[in-house]
Motif scaffolding. Structure first.
Motif, PDB file in Angstrom:
ATOM      1  N   ALA A 112     -20.605  27.708  21.261  1.00  0.00           N
ATOM      2  CA  ALA A 112     -21.433  27.782  22.461  1.00  0.00           C
ATOM      3  C   ALA A 112     -21.325  26.469  23.234  1.00  0.00           C
ATOM      4  O   ALA A 112     -21.405  25.393  22.647  1.00  0.00           O
ATOM      5  CB  ALA A 112     -22.882  28.062  22.084  1.00  0.00           C
ATOM      6  N   VAL A 113     -21.101  26.574  24.547  1.00  0.00           N
ATOM      7  CA  VAL A 113     -20.965  25.382  25.394  1.00  0.00           C
ATOM      8  C   VAL A 113     -21.760  25.579  26.678  1.00  0.00           C
ATOM      9  O   VAL A 113     -22.116  26.698  27.039  1.00  0.00           O
ATOM     10  CB  VAL A 113     -19.489  25.094  25.746  1.00  0.00           C
ATOM     11  N   LYS A 114     -22.010  24.491  27.356  1.00  0.00           N
ATOM     12  CA  LYS A 114     -22.706  24.501  28.643  1.00  0.00           C
ATOM     13  C   LYS A 114     -21.779  23.955  29.718  1.00  0.00           C
ATOM     14  O   LYS A 114     -20.933  23.093  29.441  1.00  0.00           O
ATOM     15  CB  LYS A 114     -23.967  23.625  28.589  1.00  0.00           C
ATOM     16  N   LYS A 115     -21.968  24.426  30.922  1.00  0.00           N
ATOM     17  CA  LYS A 115     -21.208  23.919  32.058  1.00  0.00           C
ATOM     18  C   LYS A 115     -21.401  22.406  32.136  1.00  0.00           C
ATOM     19  O   LYS A 115     -22.520  21.910  32.029  1.00  0.00           O
ATOM     20  CB  LYS A 115     -21.700  24.582  33.341  1.00  0.00           C
ATOM     21  N   GLY A 116     -20.308  21.685  32.296  1.00  0.00           N
ATOM     22  CA  GLY A 116     -20.358  20.227  32.389  1.00  0.00           C
ATOM     23  C   GLY A 116     -20.062  19.515  31.086  1.00  0.00           C
ATOM     24  O   GLY A 116     -19.819  18.305  31.089  1.00  0.00           O
ATOM     25  N   ASP A 117     -20.080  20.241  29.960  1.00  0.00           N
ATOM     26  CA  ASP A 117     -19.715  19.619  28.686  1.00  0.00           C
ATOM     27  C   ASP A 117     -18.247  19.191  28.723  1.00  0.00           C
ATOM     28  O   ASP A 117     -17.410  19.886  29.303  1.00  0.00           O
ATOM     29  CB  ASP A 117     -19.874  20.603  27.512  1.00  0.00           C
ATOM     30  N   LEU A 118     -17.933  18.075  28.095  1.00  0.00           N
ATOM     31  CA  LEU A 118     -16.535  17.683  27.937  1.00  0.00           C
ATOM     32  C   LEU A 118     -15.883  18.624  26.937  1.00  0.00           C
ATOM     33  O   LEU A 118     -16.513  19.056  25.969  1.00  0.00           O
ATOM     34  CB  LEU A 118     -16.436  16.245  27.448  1.00  0.00           C
ATOM     35  N   ALA A 119     -14.621  18.965  27.171  1.00  0.00           N
ATOM     36  CA  ALA A 119     -13.917  19.942  26.332  1.00  0.00           C
ATOM     37  C   ALA A 119     -12.752  19.296  25.608  1.00  0.00           C
ATOM     38  O   ALA A 119     -12.161  18.332  26.073  1.00  0.00           O
ATOM     39  CB  ALA A 119     -13.412  21.091  27.201  1.00  0.00           C
ATOM     40  N   GLN A 120     -12.423  19.883  24.449  1.00  0.00           N
ATOM     41  CA  GLN A 120     -11.298  19.417  23.650  1.00  0.00           C
ATOM     42  C   GLN A 120     -10.690  20.623  22.940  1.00  0.00           C
ATOM     43  O   GLN A 120     -11.408  21.492  22.445  1.00  0.00           O
ATOM     44  CB  GLN A 120     -11.765  18.396  22.630  1.00  0.00           C
ATOM     45  N   PHE A 121      -9.361  20.690  22.906  1.00  0.00           N
ATOM     46  CA  PHE A 121      -8.682  21.765  22.186  1.00  0.00           C
ATOM     47  C   PHE A 121      -8.765  21.495  20.697  1.00  0.00           C
ATOM     48  O   PHE A 121      -8.442  20.395  20.239  1.00  0.00           O
ATOM     49  CB  PHE A 121      -7.215  21.874  22.624  1.00  0.00           C
ATOM     50  N   ASP A 122      -9.220  22.481  19.935  1.00  0.00           N
ATOM     51  CA  ASP A 122      -9.363  22.340  18.485  1.00  0.00           C
ATOM     52  C   ASP A 122      -8.118  22.895  17.802  1.00  0.00           C
ATOM     53  O   ASP A 122      -7.882  24.103  17.814  1.00  0.00           O
ATOM     54  CB  ASP A 122     -10.603  23.101  18.023  1.00  0.00           C
ATOM     55  N   TYR A 123      -7.309  22.027  17.240  1.00  0.00           N
ATOM     56  CA  TYR A 123      -6.044  22.447  16.638  1.00  0.00           C
ATOM     57  C   TYR A 123      -6.250  23.339  15.415  1.00  0.00           C
ATOM     58  O   TYR A 123      -5.390  24.144  15.087  1.00  0.00           O
ATOM     59  CB  TYR A 123      -5.178  21.235  16.270  1.00  0.00           C
ATOM     60  N   ALA A 124      -7.396  23.236  14.752  1.00  0.00           N
ATOM     61  CA  ALA A 124      -7.629  24.028  13.538  1.00  0.00           C
ATOM     62  C   ALA A 124      -7.927  25.493  13.850  1.00  0.00           C
ATOM     63  O   ALA A 124      -7.561  26.376  13.078  1.00  0.00           O
ATOM     64  CB  ALA A 124      -8.778  23.424  12.735  1.00  0.00           C
ATOM     65  N   THR A 125      -8.582  25.768  14.979  1.00  0.00           N
ATOM     66  CA  THR A 125      -8.981  27.144  15.314  1.00  0.00           C
ATOM     67  C   THR A 125      -8.252  27.690  16.540  1.00  0.00           C
ATOM     68  O   THR A 125      -8.439  28.854  16.891  1.00  0.00           O
ATOM     69  CB  THR A 125     -10.490  27.220  15.578  1.00  0.00           C
ATOM     70  N   SER A 126      -7.469  26.868  17.205  1.00  0.00           N
ATOM     71  CA  SER A 126      -6.769  27.252  18.443  1.00  0.00           C
ATOM     72  C   SER A 126      -7.736  27.729  19.522  1.00  0.00           C
ATOM     73  O   SER A 126      -7.443  28.652  20.282  1.00  0.00           O
ATOM     74  CB  SER A 126      -5.705  28.322  18.169  1.00  0.00           C
ATOM     75  N   THR A 127      -8.904  27.111  19.570  1.00  0.00           N
ATOM     76  CA  THR A 127      -9.895  27.382  20.615  1.00  0.00           C
ATOM     77  C   THR A 127     -10.360  26.051  21.197  1.00  0.00           C
ATOM     78  O   THR A 127     -10.007  24.981  20.698  1.00  0.00           O
ATOM     79  CB  THR A 127     -11.116  28.138  20.047  1.00  0.00           C
ATOM     80  N   TRP A 128     -11.171  26.121  22.241  1.00  0.00           N
ATOM     81  CA  TRP A 128     -11.719  24.925  22.870  1.00  0.00           C
ATOM     82  C   TRP A 128     -13.143  24.704  22.396  1.00  0.00           C
ATOM     83  O   TRP A 128     -13.901  25.647  22.191  1.00  0.00           O
ATOM     84  CB  TRP A 128     -11.648  25.049  24.386  1.00  0.00           C
ATOM     85  N   LYS A 129     -13.520  23.447  22.218  1.00  0.00           N
ATOM     86  CA  LYS A 129     -14.856  23.086  21.746  1.00  0.00           C
ATOM     87  C   LYS A 129     -15.368  21.892  22.546  1.00  0.00           C
ATOM     88  O   LYS A 129     -14.635  21.281  23.313  1.00  0.00           O
ATOM     89  CB  LYS A 129     -14.811  22.740  20.262  1.00  0.00           C
ATOM     90  N   ARG A 130     -16.653  21.566  22.349  1.00  0.00           N
ATOM     91  CA  ARG A 130     -17.222  20.372  22.979  1.00  0.00           C
ATOM     92  C   ARG A 130     -16.565  19.133  22.394  1.00  0.00           C
ATOM     93  O   ARG A 130     -16.320  19.057  21.192  1.00  0.00           O
ATOM     94  CB  ARG A 130     -18.725  20.296  22.715  1.00  0.00           C
ATOM     95  N   TYR A 131     -16.286  18.174  23.260  1.00  0.00           N
ATOM     96  CA  TYR A 131     -15.726  16.901  22.805  1.00  0.00           C
ATOM     97  C   TYR A 131     -16.874  15.972  22.458  1.00  0.00           C
ATOM     98  O   TYR A 131     -17.717  15.659  23.295  1.00  0.00           O
ATOM     99  CB  TYR A 131     -14.847  16.286  23.894  1.00  0.00           C
ATOM    100  N   ASN A 132     -16.926  15.540  21.216  1.00  0.00           N
ATOM    101  CA  ASN A 132     -17.943  14.610  20.743  1.00  0.00           C
ATOM    102  C   ASN A 132     -17.255  13.375  20.190  1.00  0.00           C
ATOM    103  O   ASN A 132     -16.732  13.401  19.072  1.00  0.00           O
ATOM    104  CB  ASN A 132     -18.800  15.262  19.640  1.00  0.00           C
ATOM    105  N   PRO A 133     -17.230  12.287  20.965  1.00  0.00           N
ATOM    106  CA  PRO A 133     -16.592  11.070  20.458  1.00  0.00           C
ATOM    107  C   PRO A 133     -17.261  10.615  19.164  1.00  0.00           C
ATOM    108  O   PRO A 133     -18.471  10.661  19.046  1.00  0.00           O
ATOM    109  CB  PRO A 133     -16.807  10.045  21.568  1.00  0.00           C
TER     110      PRO A 133
END
Length: 168
Positions: A112-133
Motif C-alpha cells: 500500500a502506498v500514498k501519492k507522493g511517496d518515494l518509490a523504489q523497484f524491489d528486485y526480490a518481488t519485481s514490484t515497486w515499493k516505498r523507498y525508505n532510506p
C-alpha cells in the motif's frame, strides 16, 4: 443499437508499462538490449560491463535503477487472453526493449502506498515499493528519483513518475 452504459466489472486504470499521462512530458531512451527476460513496468539499470540492461540483484543495485521497461498498448492487446491483463507480455533476453527515461507510467505496486511517496523497484518481488532510506547517509543516495503519483494497494496498479536523473 444503444450504447452500453453499464459495465459488470471494474475497469483498471491502465496497463503496466504504458504511459499513464500521455499529455505530460515523457521520454524514452534509445531501445536497449535486455540482459535477461524483462516485463513491462520493471525497473532496470545499465550493465556497463556487458552493454545491456539488467534487473537489480542486490540492495545496492536497487539504488542504481534509472529506467522503467515500457510497452505500447498494441503489444498488450496481442498478448491479452480475454481479461484486462498484461500477463504474458515479456521481452526475451537479447531483444531490444523500450526504456522510459522520464515521465509517468503504470507499474505494479508491492504494498500500500500514498501519492507522493518515494518509490523504489524491489528486485526480490519485481514490484515497486516505498523507498525508505536506511541510514540517511550517502550510502542511501539513489541514481534516480521515482515518485508514486497515485495511491495504491498491494498488488495493484499505480502511477510512478521517473524524475530527472541525479547521477549515472
Amino acid at each position: 443499437m444503444p450504447i452500453q452504459s453499464v459495465f459488470n466489472r471494474y475497469q483498471q486504470a491502465g496497463f503496466v508499462g504504458t504511459i499513464s499521462r500521455p499529455d505530460a512530458p515523457h521520454m524514452y531512451d534509445d531501445p536497449g538490449k535486455a540482459a535477461v527476460t524483462l516485463q513491462p513496468g520493471w525497473g532496470v539499470l545499465f550493465d556497463r560491463t556487458n552493454g545491456n540492461w539488467k534487473l537489480p540483484t542486490s540492495a545496492a543495485e536497487q539504488l542504481q535503477v534509472t529506467h522503467i521497461v515500457g510497452t505500447g498498448i498494441g503489444v498488450i492487446q496481442t498478448a491479452m487472453s480475454g481479461e484486462n491483463s498484461d500477463v504474458g507480455v515479456s521481452f526475451a533476453a537479447g531483444t531490444m526493449v523500450r526504456l522510459l527515461k522520464f515521465g509517468c507510467v503504470y507499474v505494479k505496486c508491492g504494498e500500500a502506498v500514498k501519492k507522493g511517496d518515494l518509490a523504489q523497484f524491489d528486485y526480490a518481488t519485481s514490484t515497486w515499493k516505498r523507498y525508505n532510506p536506511s541510514s540517511g547517509t550517502v550510502a542511501d543516495f539513489r541514481t534516480k528519483t521515482f515518485v508514486f503519483m497515485s495511491d495504491g494497494v498491494a498488488n495493484g496498479i499505480v502511477e510512478v513518475s521517473a524524475e530527472a536523473q541525479s547521477k549515472f
